[in-house]
Design a protein around this motif. Structure first.
Motif, PDB file in Angstrom:
ATOM      1  N   GLY A  80       0.808  -1.209   0.000  1.00  0.00           N
ATOM      2  CA  GLY A  80       0.000   0.000   0.000  1.00  0.00           C
ATOM      3  C   GLY A  80       0.843   1.261   0.000  1.00  0.00           C
ATOM      4  N   LEU A  81       0.290   2.316   0.570  1.00  0.00           N
ATOM      5  CA  LEU A  81       0.922   3.625   0.606  1.00  0.00           C
ATOM      6  C   LEU A  81       0.867   4.207   2.016  1.00  0.00           C
ATOM      7  N   LYS A  82       1.820   5.041   2.311  1.00  0.00           N
ATOM      8  CA  LYS A  82       1.797   5.793   3.559  1.00  0.00           C
ATOM      9  C   LYS A  82       1.278   7.195   3.263  1.00  0.00           C
ATOM     10  N   GLU A  83       0.345   7.663   4.098  1.00  0.00           N
ATOM     11  CA  GLU A  83      -0.210   9.003   3.936  1.00  0.00           C
ATOM     12  C   GLU A  83       0.576  10.015   4.753  1.00  0.00           C
ATOM     13  N   VAL A  84       0.925  11.114   4.113  1.00  0.00           N
ATOM     14  CA  VAL A  84       1.562  12.233   4.818  1.00  0.00           C
ATOM     15  C   VAL A  84       0.653  13.442   4.651  1.00  0.00           C
ATOM     16  N   LEU A  85      -0.001  13.829   5.735  1.00  0.00           N
ATOM     17  CA  LEU A  85      -0.953  14.943   5.681  1.00  0.00           C
ATOM     18  C   LEU A  85      -0.234  16.287   5.660  1.00  0.00           C
ATOM     19  N   PRO A  86      -0.862  17.296   5.070  1.00  0.00           N
ATOM     20  CA  PRO A  86      -0.272  18.646   5.112  1.00  0.00           C
ATOM     21  C   PRO A  86      -0.076  19.107   6.558  1.00  0.00           C
ATOM     22  N   GLU A  87       0.909  19.944   6.761  1.00  0.00           N
ATOM     23  CA  GLU A  87       1.186  20.435   8.109  1.00  0.00           C
ATOM     24  C   GLU A  87       0.214  21.573   8.444  1.00  0.00           C
ATOM     25  N   LEU A  88      -0.949  21.172   8.938  1.00  0.00           N
ATOM     26  CA  LEU A  88      -1.979  22.126   9.331  1.00  0.00           C
ATOM     27  C   LEU A  88      -2.362  21.884  10.780  1.00  0.00           C
ATOM     28  N   ASP A  89      -2.679  22.950  11.463  1.00  0.00           N
ATOM     29  CA  ASP A  89      -3.065  22.884  12.863  1.00  0.00           C
ATOM     30  C   ASP A  89      -4.252  21.936  13.063  1.00  0.00           C
ATOM     31  N   ARG A  90      -4.070  20.903  13.884  1.00  0.00           N
ATOM     32  CA  ARG A  90      -5.118  19.968  14.301  1.00  0.00           C
ATOM     33  C   ARG A  90      -5.695  19.120  13.164  1.00  0.00           C
ATOM     34  N   VAL A  91      -4.995  19.036  12.041  1.00  0.00           N
ATOM     35  CA  VAL A  91      -5.566  18.337  10.883  1.00  0.00           C
ATOM     36  C   VAL A  91      -5.890  16.874  11.189  1.00  0.00           C
ATOM     37  N   LYS A  92      -5.080  16.227  12.032  1.00  0.00           N
ATOM     38  CA  LYS A  92      -5.319  14.809  12.334  1.00  0.00           C
ATOM     39  C   LYS A  92      -6.612  14.596  13.121  1.00  0.00           C
ATOM     40  N   GLU A  93      -7.071  15.630  13.826  1.00  0.00           N
ATOM     41  CA  GLU A  93      -8.334  15.517  14.566  1.00  0.00           C
ATOM     42  C   GLU A  93      -9.534  15.368  13.625  1.00  0.00           C
ATOM     43  N   TYR A  94      -9.417  15.970  12.448  1.00  0.00           N
ATOM     44  CA  TYR A  94     -10.540  16.013  11.516  1.00  0.00           C
ATOM     45  C   TYR A  94     -10.457  14.920  10.438  1.00  0.00           C
ATOM     46  N   TYR A  95      -9.246  14.435  10.199  1.00  0.00           N
ATOM     47  CA  TYR A  95      -9.057  13.478   9.102  1.00  0.00           C
ATOM     48  C   TYR A  95      -9.730  12.144   9.443  1.00  0.00           C
ATOM     49  N   GLY A  96     -10.593  11.703   8.553  1.00  0.00           N
ATOM     50  CA  GLY A  96     -11.338  10.467   8.769  1.00  0.00           C
ATOM     51  C   GLY A  96     -12.678  10.670   9.451  1.00  0.00           C
ATOM     52  N   LYS A  97     -12.947  11.916   9.895  1.00  0.00           N
ATOM     53  CA  LYS A  97     -14.229  12.222  10.545  1.00  0.00           C
ATOM     54  C   LYS A  97     -15.039  13.235   9.733  1.00  0.00           C
ATOM     55  N   SER A  98     -14.392  14.322   9.332  1.00  0.00           N
ATOM     56  CA  SER A  98     -15.080  15.301   8.484  1.00  0.00           C
ATOM     57  C   SER A  98     -14.230  15.716   7.283  1.00  0.00           C
ATOM     58  N   LEU A  99     -12.956  15.402   7.295  1.00  0.00           N
ATOM     59  CA  LEU A  99     -12.076  15.607   6.148  1.00  0.00           C
ATOM     60  C   LEU A  99     -11.615  14.251   5.625  1.00  0.00           C
ATOM     61  N   PHE A 100     -11.743  14.048   4.313  1.00  0.00           N
ATOM     62  CA  PHE A 100     -11.414  12.768   3.699  1.00  0.00           C
ATOM     63  C   PHE A 100     -10.566  13.016   2.458  1.00  0.00           C
ATOM     64  N   ASN A 101     -10.172  11.955   1.765  1.00  0.00           N
ATOM     65  CA  ASN A 101      -9.353  12.150   0.565  1.00  0.00           C
ATOM     66  C   ASN A 101      -9.997  11.619  -0.702  1.00  0.00           C
ATOM     67  N   CYS A 102     -11.096  10.861  -0.591  1.00  0.00           N
ATOM     68  CA  CYS A 102     -11.673  10.217  -1.762  1.00  0.00           C
ATOM     69  C   CYS A 102     -13.169  10.490  -1.847  1.00  0.00           C
ATOM     70  N   PRO A 103     -13.634  11.219  -2.865  1.00  0.00           N
ATOM     71  CA  PRO A 103     -15.072  11.498  -2.965  1.00  0.00           C
ATOM     72  C   PRO A 103     -15.902  10.246  -3.224  1.00  0.00           C
TER      73      PRO A 103
END
Length: 298
Positions: free
Chosen positions: A109-132
């Motif tokens: 598979g692949l490793k995800e590297v999220l942009p360096e944004l404040d608190r981004v990991k709190e939202y990823y997978g709950k209200s922010l996603f990568n695939c429509p």
């Protein structure tokens, strides 16, 4: 005595490959360190009969299916090195063990590297996603944002427009969108903000607003964000050719440019990252392995 096939990675591609090879009476060892890319995902979608399943439950059912076949062994260990000598592959694990195999399937598979944004990991997978196509239904008709500085951002926005017309784009300090593209987006009522993002605001992982560095506030309920995708290095280390999308080049049955090395799942492409696609590629790679083992024996 080497096993017929070693599979590196216990995601849908690796699990389905193991199932097919086990049913073909081939000896298989599957290495699974249980560190999936979709660890933050609450539900997986788009797989008929399994739509909305939790990833851990999918994995449990898959292991239950595989246990029926005695020629499959699962190792809870991480591969750190793969060497090839005289058509035999040696796989070295993090725990210091070595295993030999006639063929290998890389389903890392692949490793995800999220942009360096404040608190981004709190939202990823709950209200922010990568695939429509994976999560667009849950985001339908909401006030959404596309956060991306990638060249494909215009394509991403057009895709998301299928699920919601209430969109904005934040490129976080990059000028990646052309003037012509901006004009097309504005005609659809989609503004583009090129300022850097100062912070993401919300509670319990649910996005409420985006604050830009000039203190502009944009109220949003969720959206898409573009991580960087980093493939495991095994394929390149073994000399496999890569494709234009940053993945390993394969034929229709997962064969790479290196005889005996097969790749399935996200490692073949950064474009399509879906459960059902990865599982299907695992199936095809397993058929490729079995066909080539038969050819070798004759």
């Amino acid at each position: 005595m080497p096993v017929d096939c070693a599979i590196v990675g216990g995601g849908p591609a690796g699990l389905n490959a193991a199932l097919v090879l086990g049913r073909a009476r081939r000896s298989v060892i599957l290495f699974d360190d249980n560190k999936p890319r979709n660890a933050v995902t609450k539900e997986s979608h788009g797989f008929i009969t399994r739509d909305g399943i939790q990833p851990n439950e999918f994995r449990r059912i898959a292991h239950q299916d595989i246990e029926i076949y005695p020629s499959i062994e699962i190792k809870a260990d991480t591969i750190v090195e793969i060497k090839q000598e005289n058509s035999v592959f040696t796989l070295v694990t993090e725990k210091g063990h070595s295993f030999e195999a006639k063929k290998i399937i890389l389903a890392t598979g692949l490793k995800e590297v999220l942009p360096e944004l404040d608190r981004v990991k709190e939202y990823y997978g709950k209200s922010l996603f990568n695939c429509p196509f994976c999560d667009g239904w849950e985001l339908r008709d909401k006030a959404l944002v596309v956060i991306s500085g990638h060249p494909a951002v215009f394509h991403v926005v057009k895709n998301l427009y299928n699920w919601s017309k209430n969109l904005v784009v934040c490129t976080n300090g990059t000028s990646i969108i052309t003037e012509e593209q901006k004009e097309q987006l504005l005609q659809k009522g989609i503004p583009v903000y090129e300022q850097k993002i100062s912070s993401l605001v919300g509670q319990n992982g649910m996005l409420e607003k985006i604050i830009l560095e000039d203190q502009t506030e944009i109220e949003r309920e969720g959206g898409l964000i573009s991580p960087d995708w980093v493939p495991a290095s095994f394929g390149k280390d073994l000399g496999c050719k890569t494709n234009d999308y940053g993945g390993i080049e394969v034929d229709d049955f997962g064969r790479t440019s290196v005889p005996g090395v097969y790749v399935a799942g996200d490692a073949t492409s950064i474009l399509i990252k879906q459960l059902i696609v990865a599982a299907g590629e695992g199936n095809k790679a397993a058929i490729g392995v079995c066909s080539d083992l038969i050819q070798d024996e004759f």
